[in-house]
Motif scaffolding. Structure first.
Motif, PDB file in Angstrom:
ATOM      1  N   ALA A   1     -13.197 -12.602  -3.147  1.00  0.00           N
ATOM      2  CA  ALA A   1     -14.574 -12.329  -2.724  1.00  0.00           C
ATOM      3  C   ALA A   1     -15.550 -13.234  -3.481  1.00  0.00           C
ATOM      4  CB  ALA A   1     -14.915 -10.865  -2.979  1.00  0.00           C
TER       5      ALA A   1
ATOM      6  N   VAL B   1      -7.808  -9.403  -2.124  1.00  0.00           N
ATOM      7  CA  VAL B   1      -9.037  -9.149  -1.390  1.00  0.00           C
ATOM      8  C   VAL B   1     -10.253  -9.236  -2.315  1.00  0.00           C
ATOM      9  CG1 VAL B   1     -10.319  -7.450  -0.068  1.00  0.00           C
ATOM     10  CG2 VAL B   1      -7.867  -7.759   0.346  1.00  0.00           C
ATOM     11  N   LEU B   2     -10.222  -8.549  -3.441  1.00  0.00           N
ATOM     12  CA  LEU B   2     -11.337  -8.590  -4.385  1.00  0.00           C
ATOM     13  C   LEU B   2     -11.339  -9.881  -5.203  1.00  0.00           C
ATOM     14  CD1 LEU B   2     -11.300  -4.891  -5.675  1.00  0.00           C
ATOM     15  CD2 LEU B   2     -12.637  -5.884  -3.812  1.00  0.00           C
TER      16      LEU B   2
ATOM     17  N   TYR C   1       0.822  -1.220   0.000  1.00  0.00           N
ATOM     18  CA  TYR C   1       0.000   0.000   0.000  1.00  0.00           C
ATOM     19  C   TYR C   1       0.853   1.267   0.000  1.00  0.00           C
ATOM     20  CZ  TYR C   1      -3.861  -3.131   1.227  1.00  0.00           C
ATOM     21  OH  TYR C   1      -4.802  -4.135   1.228  1.00  0.00           O
TER      22      TYR C   1
ATOM     23  N   ILE D   1      -6.969  -2.334  -9.607  1.00  0.00           N
ATOM     24  CA  ILE D   1      -8.199  -3.046  -9.280  1.00  0.00           C
ATOM     25  C   ILE D   1      -8.363  -4.247 -10.195  1.00  0.00           C
ATOM     26  CG2 ILE D   1     -10.694  -2.862  -9.054  1.00  0.00           C
ATOM     27  CD1 ILE D   1      -9.075  -1.177  -7.053  1.00  0.00           C
TER      28      ILE D   1
ATOM     29  N   THR E   1     -10.135   0.077   3.570  1.00  0.00           N
ATOM     30  CA  THR E   1      -8.713  -0.220   3.764  1.00  0.00           C
ATOM     31  C   THR E   1      -7.858   0.763   2.982  1.00  0.00           C
ATOM     32  OG1 THR E   1      -9.124  -2.580   4.098  1.00  0.00           O
ATOM     33  CG2 THR E   1      -6.900  -1.946   3.442  1.00  0.00           C
TER      34      THR E   1
ATOM     35  N   TYR F   1      -2.043  -4.437  -6.543  1.00  0.00           N
ATOM     36  CA  TYR F   1      -3.353  -5.004  -6.244  1.00  0.00           C
ATOM     37  C   TYR F   1      -3.169  -6.189  -5.315  1.00  0.00           C
ATOM     38  CZ  TYR F   1      -2.647  -8.794  -9.713  1.00  0.00           C
ATOM     39  OH  TYR F   1      -2.182  -9.883 -10.420  1.00  0.00           O
ATOM     40  N   THR F   2      -4.241  -6.519  -4.608  1.00  0.00           N
ATOM     41  CA  THR F   2      -4.210  -7.599  -3.630  1.00  0.00           C
ATOM     42  C   THR F   2      -5.240  -8.653  -4.023  1.00  0.00           C
ATOM     43  OG1 THR F   2      -5.931  -6.734  -2.178  1.00  0.00           O
ATOM     44  CG2 THR F   2      -3.701  -5.845  -1.886  1.00  0.00           C
TER      45      THR F   2
ATOM     46  N   HIS G   1     -13.047  -2.908   1.044  1.00  0.00           N
ATOM     47  CA  HIS G   1     -11.723  -2.750   0.431  1.00  0.00           C
ATOM     48  C   HIS G   1     -11.332  -1.285   0.351  1.00  0.00           C
ATOM     49  CE1 HIS G   1      -8.201  -3.736  -1.798  1.00  0.00           C
ATOM     50  NE2 HIS G   1      -8.601  -3.131  -2.904  1.00  0.00           N
ATOM     51  N   TYR G   2     -12.281  -0.432  -0.008  1.00  0.00           N
ATOM     52  CA  TYR G   2     -11.954   0.991  -0.110  1.00  0.00           C
ATOM     53  C   TYR G   2     -11.804   1.638   1.264  1.00  0.00           C
ATOM     54  CZ  TYR G   2     -11.741   1.288  -5.088  1.00  0.00           C
ATOM     55  OH  TYR G   2     -11.321   1.135  -6.390  1.00  0.00           O
TER      56      TYR G   2
ATOM     57  N   PHE H   1     -18.346  -5.875  -0.152  1.00  0.00           N
ATOM     58  CA  PHE H   1     -17.039  -6.363  -0.616  1.00  0.00           C
ATOM     59  C   PHE H   1     -16.241  -5.237  -1.280  1.00  0.00           C
ATOM     60  CE2 PHE H   1     -18.392  -6.832  -5.019  1.00  0.00           C
ATOM     61  CZ  PHE H   1     -17.227  -7.005  -5.762  1.00  0.00           C
TER      62      PHE H   1
END
Length: 357
Positions: A120, A116-117, A102, A145, A134, A113-114, A131-132, A127
């Motif tokens: 999901a 996380v998405l 980050y 993204i 964070t 990017y991670t 994330h946003y 969801f």
């Protein structure tokens, strides 16, 4: 010497004119010199994701994801920037904050990017909002993204199952391109491709073979791009590494190019819409309300403000917000919408855009 050898590979391709690099798991470039064991994930905290793969049962704090990794990312970015207007971003799969996922474009990579998405599976506004939330903790960071890649079940199947509709495919693509950050489109997302179902003898992914039948591995999202009807769906005249997916035969580029209502036609319109709007490309993102079924936010840059509304449910929904008063419902949308004052009715899986006054 080893680091310089690796950096010289970047120099080689940058000198040839390469514009950008996507770095695979750049949190893993360093490890603890004392080879300290990783701690296990406590049994009470383990999720289905942890149990899905042996490597997920430990927290990777010593064999990778070291805080010292930040310096390495800075060195890589500086090396890339020495060649002019270039871009380097990375995929961070775990412990993102600890290892530099980050950072700002002046301290680490230009973007990241991670997972996380990518991981999901429940299609609700939370969801995206979570994330946003964070990302809000790292305002100098420019995110990338991604909803789908070569490691996870295709987005349409992940959220919609086997009977997912073209409308859902369009909504997911519209949402992907509406979020703040650099967009990654995985091959086939623009076609609305579902996950391919393969038999064990067709698998090439060692992970899929190891965990069969509990997991089909990653090959279901890696099958050849369906270009046209015919052998191998037009991908090759030879033998592909993976078979063309039967599920994709009706979704080829050729057939969708002839259909003005296809996911591909919508994807092309959505890409053009994003590129033509400063608000949609670089604008800030402000959420509207906390509706349990409708995700709503405004992208704003200068005097331009675009409200983006997504009905994430399979049922009609109504959404109201004072910001919509006197708004103009734009032509680009998936499924139907009816704007009346500050209230709008949304058909199932509708994605709509409004120009705010």
């Amino acid at each position: 010497h080893a680091r310089e050898a690796a950096l010289s590979v970047l120099d080689h391709w940058l000198a040839k004119g390469v514009d950008a690099f996507r770095l695979d798991v750049p949190g893993t470039y360093l490890h603890d010199t004392t080879l300290t064991d990783n701690p296990p994930v406590p049994v009470a905290e383990r999720t289905g994701h942890d149990w899905s793969h042996a490597g997920n049962l430990q927290r990777h704090l010593h064999d990778s994801n070291l805080p010292e990794n930040v310096e390495t990312l800075d060195i890589i970015r500086r090396r890339v920037e020495a060649h002019g207007d270039r871009f380097v971003f990375g995929e961070f799969s775990e412990e993102e904050e600890r290892c530099g996922g980050y950072l700002s474009p002046a301290d680490g990579l230009h973007s990241a990017y991670t997972f996380v998405l990518l991981l999901a599976r429940k299609l609700t506004p939370d969801f995206i909002r979570a994330h946003y939330a964070t990302l809000a903790r790292f305002p100098a960071h420019w995110p990338t993204i991604s909803f789908s890649n070569h490691d996870v079940t295709r987005t349409l199947s992940r959220f919609g199952g086997k009977d997912a509709s073209p409308e859902l495919a369009k909504l997911l693509f519209a949402l992907l391109l509406s979020l703040r950050g650099t967009t990654l489109i995985y091959q086939g997302e623009e076609l609305g491709l579902p996950q391919a179902e393969l038999t064990r003898d067709q698998l090439r992914d060692p992970v899929g073979d190891l965990y069969w039948p509990y997991s089909g591995g990653r090959d279901g999202c890696r099958t050849p791009m369906p270009w046209s009807l015919g052998p191998n769906l037009g991908f090759t005249t030879g033998e592909p590494w993976l078979p063309a997916a039967a599920e994709h035969a009706a979704l080829t580029v050729e057939s969708q190019s002839q259909d003005e209502e296809s996911p591909l036609a919508f994807a092309r319109q959505m890409i053009a819409f994003r590129k033509g709007s400063s608000a949609m490309t670089v604008g800030e993102l402000e959420f509207l309300g906390e509706d349990p079924a409708v995700l709503a936010f405004v992208r704003r840059e200068g005097t331009e403000a675009i409200a983006c509304l997504f009905n994430l449910s399979a049922e009609p929904q109504f959404f109201a917000d004072p910001a919509l008063e006197a708004a103009e419902l734009l032509w680009l949308r998936s499924n139907d919408a009816d704007l009346r004052g500050a209230s709008i009715g949304l058909a199932p899986h509708a994605a709509v855009f409004l120009k705010l006054s």
